[in-house]
Structures are given as structure tokens and as C-alpha cells.
Design an enzyme around this catalytic site. Sequence first.
Site, PDB file in Angstrom:
ATOM      1  N   SER A   1      -7.975   6.881 -31.059  1.00  0.00           N
ATOM      2  CA  SER A   1      -9.106   6.287 -31.167  1.00  0.00           C
ATOM      3  C   SER A   1      -8.981   4.621 -31.744  1.00  0.00           C
ATOM      4  CB  SER A   1      -9.626   7.114 -32.517  1.00  0.00           C
ATOM      5  OG  SER A   1      -8.399   7.045 -33.866  1.00  0.00           O
TER       6      SER A   1
ATOM      7  N   SER B   1      -3.567   8.551 -32.159  1.00  0.00           N
ATOM      8  CA  SER B   1      -4.642   7.387 -32.017  1.00  0.00           C
ATOM      9  C   SER B   1      -4.053   6.125 -32.057  1.00  0.00           C
ATOM     10  CB  SER B   1      -5.525   7.578 -33.124  1.00  0.00           C
ATOM     11  OG  SER B   1      -6.577   8.744 -32.891  1.00  0.00           O
TER      12      SER B   1
ATOM     13  N   LYS C   1      -8.234  -2.056 -37.797  1.00  0.00           N
ATOM     14  CA  LYS C   1      -9.131  -0.921 -37.449  1.00  0.00           C
ATOM     15  C   LYS C   1     -10.270  -0.561 -38.379  1.00  0.00           C
ATOM     16  CE  LYS C   1      -8.902   3.913 -35.676  1.00  0.00           C
ATOM     17  NZ  LYS C   1      -7.956   5.080 -35.337  1.00  0.00           N
TER      18      LYS C   1
END
Lengths: 486, 480
Positions: free
Chosen positions: A154, A178, A79
Amino acid sequence: MDLYKQPAHVLHDMLENKEITAVEMTKNFIARINSFDNKIGAYITKMSDTALKTAETVDADIANGKKINFLTGLPGAVKDNICTLGTKTTCASEMLKNFVPPYNASVMEKLNKEKAIILGKTNMDEFAMGGSTENSAFFTTHNPWNTEYVPGGSSGGSAAAVASGLAAWALGSDTGGSIRQPASFCGIVGMKPTYGRVSRYGLIAYASSLDQIGPLTRDVTDCANILNIISGYDEKDSTSIKKDIPDYTKSLVQNVKGLKIGIPKEFFIEGMNKEVYTAVKKAVSDLEAMGAEVRNISLPHTKYAIAAYYLIAPAEATTNLSRYDGVSYGARVPGEDIVAMMTNTRTAKFGDEVKRRIMIGNYALSAGYYDAYYLKALKIRTLVKEDYDKAFEKVDIIVAPNAPTPAYKIGSIINDPLQMYLQDICTVPLNLAGLPGISLPCGFSRDGLPIGMQIIGKPLDEETIIKTAYTYEQSNDFHKKFSGVE
Amino acid sequence: MTNYEAVIGLEIHSELKTNTKIFCGCATTFGAPQNTHVCPVCLGLPGVLPVINKRVVEFAIKAGIALNCKINNYSKFDRKNYYYPDLPKNFQTSQYDLPIAEYGYIDIETKGKTKRIRITRIHMEEDAGKLVHSGNTIKDSASSNVDYNRTGVPLIEIVSEPDMRTPEEARAYMEKVKSVLEYIDVSNCKMEEGNLRADVNVSLRPVGTEKLGTKAEMKNLNSFKMVENALDYEIERQKEILEDGGCIVQETRTWDDGKGITLSMRTKEQAQDYRYMPEPDLVPIITTDEEIAAYKKNLPELPDARRTRLINDFGLSAYDASIITTSRAMAEYFDEVTNKGADAKLAANWIMGDLAKELNAENKNISESPVSAKNLADMIILIQKGTISSKIAKKVFGEMWQTKKTPETIVKEKGLVQITDTVAIEKIVDEVLSQNPKPVDDYKKGNKKSIGFLVGQVMKKSKGKANPVVVNKLLKEKLD
């Protein structure tokens, strides 16, 4: 054999048995990214060159008879809020569009030590604020099961990459759900470990007391193996826990006999999506059929968790994000004087959701409102944690949905922040309480979208979670289904 | 006309003398080339986390104990949202509602009276960096650069109650705090390097009233003189406003040392809302009673105890004892001199007199003195034995300062041994008497003062080596 459909442990075995080289495997994934990422939008930054270089050194090691570790030579994704030395780390924000960290996050050091292959940095909601990856400043990631739908957020880029075979594994971060929620929307496994189990050093902070790095994988076996690699005390992170890590792969056993599973009534509420309700309930009865004991429990403060979360997280975010002022690093928009420069920079380079949370946070912390909002939220946080402490006196593990609905259509609720915040209702309480939780597939909606179940454990009891998840996973083949991008 | 009294409180910031910064491993050395002692953590780069330097906690606890505070078993860090370009995170990691130490005091002395000043709290925090302007002031600078070497240097902030009433008391308080911090060896206390600096609050109220007036705050005063001068000015300024029937505006003011005035920086309306919140990246600091007791046991003798000892054991005056114990280095120097067998009163006089004078003239610390404690002790012993007179001793001392030689060597080389041999002195006395008939005559006519001239002549002829006591005695015998 389609490499990209395989879980990491199968690829690992292939490498170890010299059925394939790391370079071949890496090239295979790079080719797939080049062909299909335009449909998915999982990657912000591709790292093909360094990936291939690492793969070459892995192949040399293997040729020299060196033993390889679990992730050695295995292509994965990280990420884009996890700092990578020399490679842009943008947090999907215009503010950090060109930020190249001069240091590695501690988890990156661990991955590099393994010689894991990093294919690239994945898309996310800006500064990890959001539940759909629609808040990325660059582009929206699409759900591999139906590209009109969101992948969740996210860590949507990481989840979509794994689900669509653009990476064999990925790391995400979970502040209010997330990792678990996008895993659930994309039909893969995602785990948020106990707060402090994995070092946060180098994870660009959203809300420090809630953030935690965790794996997104095709199955529970991969999850346990990656957890082995990334866990452990780090002297650079004071909040990391100084306790030995067990070998989580030892929990990959099928055995739930006598396991007491708690079903919290607050998570199975009237009005929640029927398909989700049915799928999770079915999973619970499957576990019961395999020997688990099911108990109804209550977590009475769950209903306040969202409110508390949306005060605490923005409050922390507001201070964490105050460093982006156009002075030292990141973007700068000129202005007549220094105040104008800073104002222009922050106005132009932060997205709406980030600005919204900065405003909420500043308001909650301001002198006149501190007691009424922030302090009260902290008290609720304690009550939420106590709910779980009490529940865990009676049960070993708790099962609940991850999200009230399966993935929704891109654009459908992005302009309704409150509706968006309510999506986090099933995941947020764990972050407030610092507890570990996993999401794994437990069915599909009529529209063919994955549904995830959430298994919640006691602090530092990832082992029971993995055991329960593995037992359930082996009883079905939801995790073997592959999303439609071909 | 109303008589006003000033109500003064101080916040003293002291840099701690740890080798590394408060939240990272960077060096704290003063004067290094700009931005050479920095890392991702003290530069506040995205993703970094602070880790507390254990020595900082240790030093803060020591300071707390030495300043008679209660040490809190549970203490935590907070974020103070404070916008400054030299603080890269744009918040300061400090302590808010649960500081490491609270409820202390120290005693100060002014005009021979002892007064207790209460200490509200001591907390730990990080220092900010330094702005380097291209011009003389920020306003006429084309650019300003930031040196982050100081960013993250550990500080303790010592907050007093508003217990002081005069600039003199404020100065005495600051001097005392400095001396305590020096004694326990937690700060270099070099004020010229900004190791110790004070924010001063002052308000005025009619004498006899309780209610506090509106205060003004003056920031970053880094010398005792500045504290005193700024307060003198500010009290006068406020008095004039009040006497004219005006109102004091609550504000922060700066002291312009060149002009000798205070200037408004910002008023209460512009005051910051610091929006404190608990620092989520650091765990709370737990200190057990056992640990506190151990710190207490290992603390060195503090100035007050030392002062009492000097009065009781050596019979020094309270004044002398205070001066000697102001700095730990001076007190230790004194102890070394007296341990060698030198008379305490003489030692105190020499240290406070000639030694202090030379040190001041060359802007030296006592630890850098070319005259070692051993040499000074030996010289005093020569006086005590009568080998040299106090007058010769001044010469010897001067030589020691210049050459670092031992007093014995100097006395020998320069032939400075005192003449106590009566026969030798008598010879000189007779010569002087025969060569100076007029003063002799004056004396005999009753002008007893003229003996002084004759003594001087004898001393001159003996090159200062004649024992003055013997000279006086012989002259009197011959004249009377």
C-alpha cells in the site's frame, strides 16, 4: 548532474560540502514534482511551503557552521497514514479527507529534529489495505517504469516517489508487505524493520500487531542511515522495544563469507513467475559466489500464512476503524437519527476494500465464529513464527522473492480480491512473525519491470540483513538504473 | 403457593484514585471544566497508542489481595467492541479472559450472621466520558455534547458470584467492598461522584431448587439505597410475574429513582456481541510472586482484622466494632481517641452517637470534623475524672463543634466544672427540701418516685453542675 537520480547519501555529501544549498535542492525537487507528478500520482498533499521554510533554516544553520545530520535538508516524502501536525493526514480515505492531526507521529518528531525536508504526503491504498495503490479513494499511483502498471501497495505513493525522483527518500508502512512489495515493483530498496523497532505512535493503525514503519530508498546505504534515525524505544508506544540501536551504517560492508543463507522451498514454488524465480535464484548464486553458504530449508506453515493474515489483520482493523463514526472527527453524512448518520457516514466514506475487511473482521470476531477463525489464526501465527525460529537455528539469513510476479497492469486484478491477496504470499509471514525484511532490486523482466529479492533476518538482526543486501548491491548496478519518467 | 428466593450478583465499578488516566497523562480531577483534561490519546485520535499507568496495575493488585483474590502472574488487556458516543475509540480497553485477579471472597454480616460472598474476578478498564444533554432527558434534547474528561479514568470491576439472597445482603456486600477499597486507599469511593457504582443481577427460583432462573440486570446504581430499593422492587416484580404463571425475560433494566421502579432498557435479543480481541497496542502484564508478596506485606490493617482487634483489645461489642470499622477514617479516629487514654466504650458511644449525628446533619466526613480526635479524647478523660458529668459533656461537645475550642477551655470559660463538694451541694439540697414540701411529703408517704423531681430541682439550681451521684446520696439520707 541530475539531482533527483541521486541517492540521499550523495545529496547529503553535496550539502555538507556546500556544493548546493538546501533551498536549491528543495526547489529542484518541487519543480520536478510540479512537472511530473501528474504522470505518477505519488502525492496526495504537497508541502512545498513548509519544505522551503525548513530548507531556509537548514541553510542558515550551515552558514553558521552547524554540523548537519544525515537527513538534514534532504527532501523526502511520508506516507499519508503517518500523522503530521497541522498538515492533512488522509489515509487516502474520504473518511479522513480533511483530517488535520493536532499532533505529530513519533517518527515525524525524529525527522523534524533532523530538519529533514518533507515534500509531501504520499498516496496509498485506503487505510493501507491493498497491494496496488488502486484502492486510494482519490487516485491511482502509476509505476514509474511503466505508467500502465501498478506501483504496488500500500506504500505505492512513497515507492513511486523515490523511484521517479520525486523524493530522495520516503517512509512507508508495512502490515503484510506494504513496503517491500512496492519497493520490489518500483525497483528500489524498502525495509520492514523488526516489529517494535520503530515507534508506531502516530501511525494511523490498520492492524496494530502487524504494522511497522520503514524506509524506502534508492540504495542500501540510505536505508541503513534512515533506519538509524527512525529506530528506538518510544515511551508512547508500549510495543516498541527497549533495546539500544546499533549504528546500522557499520553494517555497510561487503562481506558474506561463511554467511549461511537459507532458501525456503515454500517460496520457490511451481507456477510462480519464471522471471522472478530466475532472478532471485541468480542473486542467491551470486551471493554464494561471494562466499556465502546456501542451505535448503523448509517453512512448512507458509501456506497457511495468508489465511491467518486475512483473519488477524481485518479483525484488528475492524476495531481500529470503529472510531470513524461521523461523531468526533473525519467526515459526516447526515441521517435522520444517530444510527442513520453513522451508517450513512460509513457507507459513503469507506471504500469497498475497507468495508470488505471490516466485515471479515467482525465476522471472525463474532461470538459464534471466534474459535473457528480468529483463535485458529492466532495459533497459525505461532506456528509460522516457530518455523522461522527453527530455520534460524540453522541459517543466518533467509532469501526469497518479494512477490510471485513483477508489477501487473492497473485494473487487471482489482476486481479479484483473492488473487490480490495471494500477491502477499511472500511478504505476509514476516509480519505474522514480527521479523525484519528488506527488498532490493535483483533484475528486470523482459518488459523492463523491476524484480526484487527479499532478505529476511532474525528478530532485531537488521545488521545482517543490511550487510547481505549491501554486499549484493555492490556487485551489480540494478539500483543505479533509473525509471523512465523524464 | 411457591416460595421464591432471590439469587443476586453484583458487578461493582470503582474509579481508582490515580492522579492520571489509565492510558495517558491527563489528570483525573473531578469537576474540572468540560474537555479540559483531554489529549490525543484519551480522545482516541487516529494513530494514538495507549500506555498503561503503572499505578493502576498496582492499585488493582492491592484490591485483589485485600479481597482475598489470587493475583495472576500473567494478565492482558483486550478490546471490547462497545458502541457508545462517549467512548471515542468505540471500543473499550478492558480485560477479558486473563484478568488481573480472580477467585476471591469477602465476609459480610447481616442480622448478626456472617456470610461469605465469593468474588469471581477483578479486572481493569477505562471509564467512558459523559453525555451532557441540552434538555432534561436525551429524548427532549435538541443536542447532546460529550465531556471526555472522565474518558480513560481508571476503573476496576469487581464481579461477585451470585451468592447473595436478599437486598440487605447485597447492600452489606457493597458496603464491605467500599470499606475495603477505602482502607487500602485505592479509591475515593465517593458514590455521589460516581466513584463507586454497581450493576446488579437478580433472578428468582423456588426455594430448595438449584437451577437458576432467568435474570434481569440493573445498571449504574450509585448508592446503597438504590441497590436495596431497586432489588426490592425487582424481586417483587419478578415474583408477581412468576406467581401469575408468566416468564421472566432476560433483559437489562434501568432503575428510575424518582418513580421507584425499574424499566426495560434492552432485551437479550438486542444484547451486544462484544467481539473481544486481545489489545495489540499493549503488552501483557507480568507480575512476579515476589512483587505480590511485597504488596501483601505493605497492605494496611483491613476492616475485618481491625474489627477483631477492637473486640479483643477493647471489649467492644461486635456491633459497635463493625460500625467503627466501616470506614478507615472512623477507625483511625477511634484509635487516636483511645490512644490518648480515653475509655474505649465511651469513645465508641460518643463517635457513633453525638459525633455521627452532627456529621450526618452537616453532611460531613469524619476527617472534616471540627471536633478533633484529641479534643474528644480530652473531653472523655474529663468525664472519667469526674470533672464534668455526661450531661455537661453534651454541652461541652456542642461548644467544641461550634467553636473548635478545647474542652478544658470551654469548661473553664463557662464554669462547667462539676460540683462534688458535699457541703456546697448539701446547702442546695436543704433549700430544695424546704421549698418543696409536697414532694417531700409524697416521698415520705411512700411515693419513692418523687425523688426524681427533687433531684431535678437540685440540678436546676446548680445549673447542672452538681454531681448527680452526690445529690442522690444526700437526698436519700435526708428523706429516709
